[in-house]
Design a protein around this motif. Structure first.
Motif, PDB file in Angstrom:
ATOM      1  N   PRO A 114     -40.041  20.109  44.895  1.00 19.52           N
ATOM      2  CA  PRO A 114     -39.524  20.002  45.857  1.00 19.52           C
ATOM      3  C   PRO A 114     -37.772  19.247  45.322  1.00 19.52           C
ATOM      4  O   PRO A 114     -37.964  18.399  44.349  1.00 19.52           O
ATOM      5  CB  PRO A 114     -39.560  18.492  46.846  1.00 19.52           C
ATOM      6  CG  PRO A 114     -40.876  18.648  45.914  1.00 19.52           C
ATOM      7  CD  PRO A 114     -41.363  19.153  45.177  1.00 19.52           C
ATOM      8  N   VAL A 115     -36.970  19.285  45.619  1.00 18.76           N
ATOM      9  CA  VAL A 115     -35.744  18.808  45.016  1.00 18.76           C
ATOM     10  C   VAL A 115     -34.665  17.907  45.772  1.00 18.76           C
ATOM     11  O   VAL A 115     -33.760  17.346  46.032  1.00 18.76           O
ATOM     12  CB  VAL A 115     -34.389  19.912  44.533  1.00 18.76           C
ATOM     13  CG1 VAL A 115     -35.493  20.305  43.385  1.00 18.76           C
ATOM     14  CG2 VAL A 115     -33.876  20.453  45.841  1.00 18.76           C
ATOM     15  N   SER A 116     -35.310  17.409  47.439  1.00 17.41           N
ATOM     16  CA  SER A 116     -34.679  17.430  48.683  1.00 17.41           C
ATOM     17  C   SER A 116     -34.889  15.504  48.626  1.00 17.41           C
ATOM     18  O   SER A 116     -33.736  15.328  48.965  1.00 17.41           O
ATOM     19  CB  SER A 116     -35.508  17.961  49.893  1.00 17.41           C
ATOM     20  OG  SER A 116     -36.972  17.689  49.683  1.00 17.41           O
ATOM     21  N   ASP A 117     -35.878  15.184  47.796  1.00 21.70           N
ATOM     22  CA  ASP A 117     -35.497  13.764  47.185  1.00 21.70           C
ATOM     23  C   ASP A 117     -34.554  13.097  46.717  1.00 21.70           C
ATOM     24  O   ASP A 117     -34.215  12.191  45.933  1.00 21.70           O
ATOM     25  CB  ASP A 117     -37.448  13.312  46.819  1.00 21.70           C
ATOM     26  CG  ASP A 117     -37.692  14.088  45.778  1.00 21.70           C
ATOM     27  OD1 ASP A 117     -36.681  14.899  45.156  1.00 21.70           O
ATOM     28  OD2 ASP A 117     -39.015  13.163  44.742  1.00 21.70           O
TER      29      ASP A 117
ATOM     30  N   LYS B 187     -27.055  30.358  42.952  1.00 20.53           N
ATOM     31  CA  LYS B 187     -28.095  30.413  43.433  1.00 20.53           C
ATOM     32  C   LYS B 187     -29.403  29.451  43.349  1.00 20.53           C
ATOM     33  O   LYS B 187     -29.346  27.946  42.661  1.00 20.53           O
ATOM     34  CB  LYS B 187     -29.107  31.136  42.383  1.00 20.53           C
ATOM     35  CG  LYS B 187     -28.002  32.885  42.420  1.00 20.53           C
ATOM     36  CD  LYS B 187     -29.348  33.373  41.327  1.00 20.53           C
ATOM     37  CE  LYS B 187     -28.845  34.244  40.714  1.00 20.53           C
ATOM     38  NZ  LYS B 187     -30.001  35.984  42.090  1.00 20.53           N
ATOM     39  N   ASP B 188     -30.406  29.109  44.313  1.00 21.41           N
ATOM     40  CA  ASP B 188     -31.256  28.216  43.976  1.00 21.41           C
ATOM     41  C   ASP B 188     -32.329  28.255  43.434  1.00 21.41           C
ATOM     42  O   ASP B 188     -32.892  29.195  42.514  1.00 21.41           O
ATOM     43  CB  ASP B 188     -32.493  28.477  45.470  1.00 21.41           C
ATOM     44  CG  ASP B 188     -32.813  27.238  46.167  1.00 21.41           C
ATOM     45  OD1 ASP B 188     -32.692  25.933  45.400  1.00 21.41           O
ATOM     46  OD2 ASP B 188     -34.286  27.669  46.461  1.00 21.41           O
ATOM     47  N   THR B 189     -33.072  26.951  42.445  1.00 25.28           N
ATOM     48  CA  THR B 189     -33.340  27.042  41.615  1.00 25.28           C
ATOM     49  C   THR B 189     -34.737  26.734  41.972  1.00 25.28           C
ATOM     50  O   THR B 189     -35.423  26.086  41.788  1.00 25.28           O
ATOM     51  CB  THR B 189     -32.495  26.406  40.336  1.00 25.28           C
ATOM     52  OG1 THR B 189     -31.551  26.878  40.442  1.00 25.28           O
ATOM     53  CG2 THR B 189     -33.167  26.786  38.784  1.00 25.28           C
ATOM     54  N   TRP B 190     -36.004  27.956  41.006  1.00 28.80           N
ATOM     55  CA  TRP B 190     -37.136  27.431  41.935  1.00 28.80           C
ATOM     56  C   TRP B 190     -38.098  26.891  40.964  1.00 28.80           C
ATOM     57  O   TRP B 190     -38.095  27.909  39.911  1.00 28.80           O
ATOM     58  CB  TRP B 190     -38.508  29.036  42.551  1.00 28.80           C
ATOM     59  CG  TRP B 190     -37.143  29.083  43.948  1.00 28.80           C
ATOM     60  CD1 TRP B 190     -36.674  28.337  44.258  1.00 28.80           C
ATOM     61  CD2 TRP B 190     -37.833  29.953  44.993  1.00 28.80           C
ATOM     62  NE1 TRP B 190     -36.539  28.494  45.574  1.00 28.80           N
ATOM     63  CE2 TRP B 190     -37.100  29.885  45.993  1.00 28.80           C
ATOM     64  CE3 TRP B 190     -38.942  30.315  44.700  1.00 28.80           C
ATOM     65  CZ2 TRP B 190     -37.275  31.106  46.970  1.00 28.80           C
ATOM     66  CZ3 TRP B 190     -38.696  31.343  45.924  1.00 28.80           C
ATOM     67  CH2 TRP B 190     -38.559  31.253  47.279  1.00 28.80           C
TER      68      TRP B 190
ATOM     69  N   ASN C 137     -28.709  24.829  48.680  1.00 24.70           N
ATOM     70  CA  ASN C 137     -29.519  25.868  47.943  1.00 24.70           C
ATOM     71  C   ASN C 137     -30.406  25.894  48.903  1.00 24.70           C
ATOM     72  O   ASN C 137     -30.686  27.098  49.415  1.00 24.70           O
ATOM     73  CB  ASN C 137     -29.303  25.872  47.235  1.00 24.70           C
ATOM     74  CG  ASN C 137     -27.706  26.236  46.494  1.00 24.70           C
ATOM     75  OD1 ASN C 137     -26.830  26.865  47.806  1.00 24.70           O
ATOM     76  ND2 ASN C 137     -27.658  26.784  45.052  1.00 24.70           N
ATOM     77  N   ARG C 138     -31.465  25.038  48.812  1.00 22.88           N
ATOM     78  CA  ARG C 138     -33.453  24.755  49.005  1.00 22.88           C
ATOM     79  C   ARG C 138     -33.186  24.492  50.126  1.00 22.88           C
ATOM     80  O   ARG C 138     -33.964  25.475  50.981  1.00 22.88           O
ATOM     81  CB  ARG C 138     -33.680  23.146  48.052  1.00 22.88           C
ATOM     82  CG  ARG C 138     -34.885  23.029  48.915  1.00 22.88           C
ATOM     83  CD  ARG C 138     -35.908  24.650  48.213  1.00 22.88           C
ATOM     84  NE  ARG C 138     -35.967  25.078  46.717  1.00 22.88           N
ATOM     85  CZ  ARG C 138     -36.193  24.358  45.982  1.00 22.88           C
ATOM     86  NH1 ARG C 138     -36.626  23.717  46.105  1.00 22.88           N
ATOM     87  NH2 ARG C 138     -36.159  24.851  44.658  1.00 22.88           N
ATOM     88  N   GLU C 139     -32.573  24.523  51.518  1.00 20.07           N
ATOM     89  CA  GLU C 139     -32.481  24.211  52.406  1.00 20.07           C
ATOM     90  C   GLU C 139     -32.111  25.799  53.180  1.00 20.07           C
ATOM     91  O   GLU C 139     -32.833  26.013  53.844  1.00 20.07           O
ATOM     92  CB  GLU C 139     -31.484  23.336  53.216  1.00 20.07           C
ATOM     93  CG  GLU C 139     -31.636  21.032  52.617  1.00 20.07           C
ATOM     94  CD  GLU C 139     -32.889  21.296  53.176  1.00 20.07           C
ATOM     95  OE1 GLU C 139     -33.400  21.386  54.310  1.00 20.07           O
ATOM     96  OE2 GLU C 139     -33.306  21.146  52.312  1.00 20.07           O
TER      97      GLU C 139
END
Length: 476
Positions: free
Chosen positions: A200-203, A470-473, A181-183
């Motif tokens: 970020p969440v990608s890590d 949904k993406d969560t910011w 979702n983040r990407e």
């Protein structure tokens, strides 16, 4: 024609983007401006592009409730959900508290059983739980950690305060959707992400691998992800996480117990596996120790585990804390072990095995959500206000037949966030599943999977029941 939020209706629900008088909540300003500078056609095209991207990347899950397995993408709504930093820090503190206490609880019920001896949690409740595994009595998992990966489901009610809906400590799924979702957000709204200041969440795969490696006693341990196979509903996630971590994805055909160790078949012979991230339910893990009929487990792996020659995440037996009746006791569990009040409250829960609650639930079932103790994914559940009289009576009888197996909760009007529906914004109910890793420390990934009840008026967010994401910011 430019997109507009001007006709958006909060109705009687708590809305996370707008106040009741239509004012924008903190953190959503850049998003609102961006959306209202785009045309309806542009946004619709971006939503369609998102769905095509999901399909091309193979981000799918299987639905079994319709007779045959059906492969689907998980629908993603392109309007993100925003959580202010102060709210997130409170959540993070509360989740760490909860996981620490639950880990102590699981260890205690399989060892000294102090909490049962002291009557804080009824002994017969634990001993009658389907997920209390007698072979795990006396276990001491590596580093004393039982619940390495947890996905805790949170909701907001009418007052906008988070509550814990349930704990998921066996094989919590959905984290791959959080990452992807983040990407997709980066592709659709790169400028807004930068201006809003989103953590970020990608890590996550890196942090997951470090946590798994922490469980082993030797340097450069061999780690593998164990999947039930390609027909499992979350198989995409199993393969995705293995790929992202750079470790092997294995099933029962790839592993064997040999010379007292778990070994993986490779082209150059058998190789010892030190750590296994299992995505197989406890009782299917080893047919010699648990379910004799399991065809997806590894015979003898539990004995190897007990001897400390392989680490398993999550530890077998963690499911005892997934029991929805045990959930009702978690505030007491936190107080017992940590001498603290629970930071994040539970939803009010009626325990059908208790006589007073039993009578109340039977009399008020049309107003309550009734849940089976060990079901997940939206199954084994009845939402009283949405159900028929016939369904009410069916569940009354189920409760009479087996009160231990049911709890009930008030029907909560979950908070809503705007979603793109046919070119305009409509409110849809959401929950949040943050992911917590327990290695050398407890860490909460700053985000999580926001699940959305995409069907108008629905309160069921599970993807298997027609929900999306949904993406969560989370803001700095």
């Amino acid at each position: 024609m430019n997109f507009s939020f001007s006709d958006y209706q909060c109705e009687e629900f708590f809305d996370e983007m707008f106040t009741p008088d239509g004012q924008i909540r903190p953190g959503y300003e850049h998003l609102k401006n961006k959306f209202e500078n785009l045309t309806n056609e542009d946004l619709t095209n971006r939503q369609l592009a998102t769905e095509r991207a999901l399909l091309s990347m193979g981000i799918t899950f299987n639905v079994y409730s319709e007779g045959e397995g059906t492969e689907r993408i998980m629908p993603i709504d392109i309007i993100p959900r925003v959580l202010p930093n102060a709210e997130w820090e409170w959540l993070e503190k509360g989740l760490k508290q909860r996981i620490k206490a639950l880990n102590m609880f699981i260890h205690d019920v399989y060892n000294e059983q102090n909490i049962l001896n002291d009557g804080v949690v009824p002994r017969d409740l634990i001993e009658s739980s389907k997920c209390f595994l007698k072979p795990c009595i006396g276990l001491n998992p590596p580093k004393g950690i039982w619940c390495h990966i947890t996905g805790t489901d949170l909701i907001k009610g009418d007052d906008g305060t988070f509550m814990v809906l349930e704990d998921n400590l066996r094989c919590p799924s959905g984290v791959s959707y959080m990452i992807e979702n983040r990407e997709l957000s980066k592709q659709i709204f790169p400028d807004v992400l930068a201006r809003t200041g989103v953590r970020p969440v990608s890590d996550y795969p890196t942090r997951l691998l470090q946590m798994l490696q922490h469980l082993a006693d030797r340097p450069n341990p061999t780690v593998a992800v164990l999947t039930p196979g390609i027909y499992n509903s979350a198989y995409f996630e199993h393969s995705y996480l293995a790929q992202q971590m750079g470790v092997e994805l294995v099933d029962a055909r790839d592993l064997v117990v040999s010379d007292g160790y778990v070994k993986m078949r490779t082209t150059s012979g058998l190789q010892i596996v030190d750590v296994i991230y299992r995505r197989i339910d406890d009782t299917f893990l080893d047919p010699e120790a648990f379910n004799l009929d399991s065809l997806i487990g590894i015979p003898g792996i539990f004995e190897v585990y007990k001897k400390g020659r392989v680490a398993l995440a999550n530890a077998p037996g963690t499911g005892v804390a997934d029991d929805k009746v045990v959930y009702a006791y978690v505030p007491r569990i936190i107080e017992y072990y940590l001498k603290e009040e629970a930071i994040i409250p539970n939803v009010k829960t009626y325990i059908c095995r208790e006589p007073e609650d039993f009578e109340y639930v039977l009399e008020n079932i049309h107003e309550l959500v009734v849940k089976e103790a060990n079901e997940a994914g939206g199954y084994g559940m009845m939402i009283g206000p949405k159900a028929t009289e016939e369904e009410h009576e069916i569940f009354r009888q189920k409760i009479r037949d087996n009160p231990r197996n049911y709890v009930a909760q008030p029907t909560i009007s979950l908070s809503r966030v705007p979603c793109m529906v046919d070119g305009h914004a409509e409110g849809r109910h959401v929950d949040l599943r943050p992911y917590i890793l327990y290695g050398d420390d407890i860490s909460v990934i700053p985000g999580g999977l926001t699940r959305v009840a995409l069907r108008k008026g629905s309160l069921v967010v599970n993807s298997s029941q027609g929900g999306g994401g949904k993406d969560t910011w989370v803001l700095y």
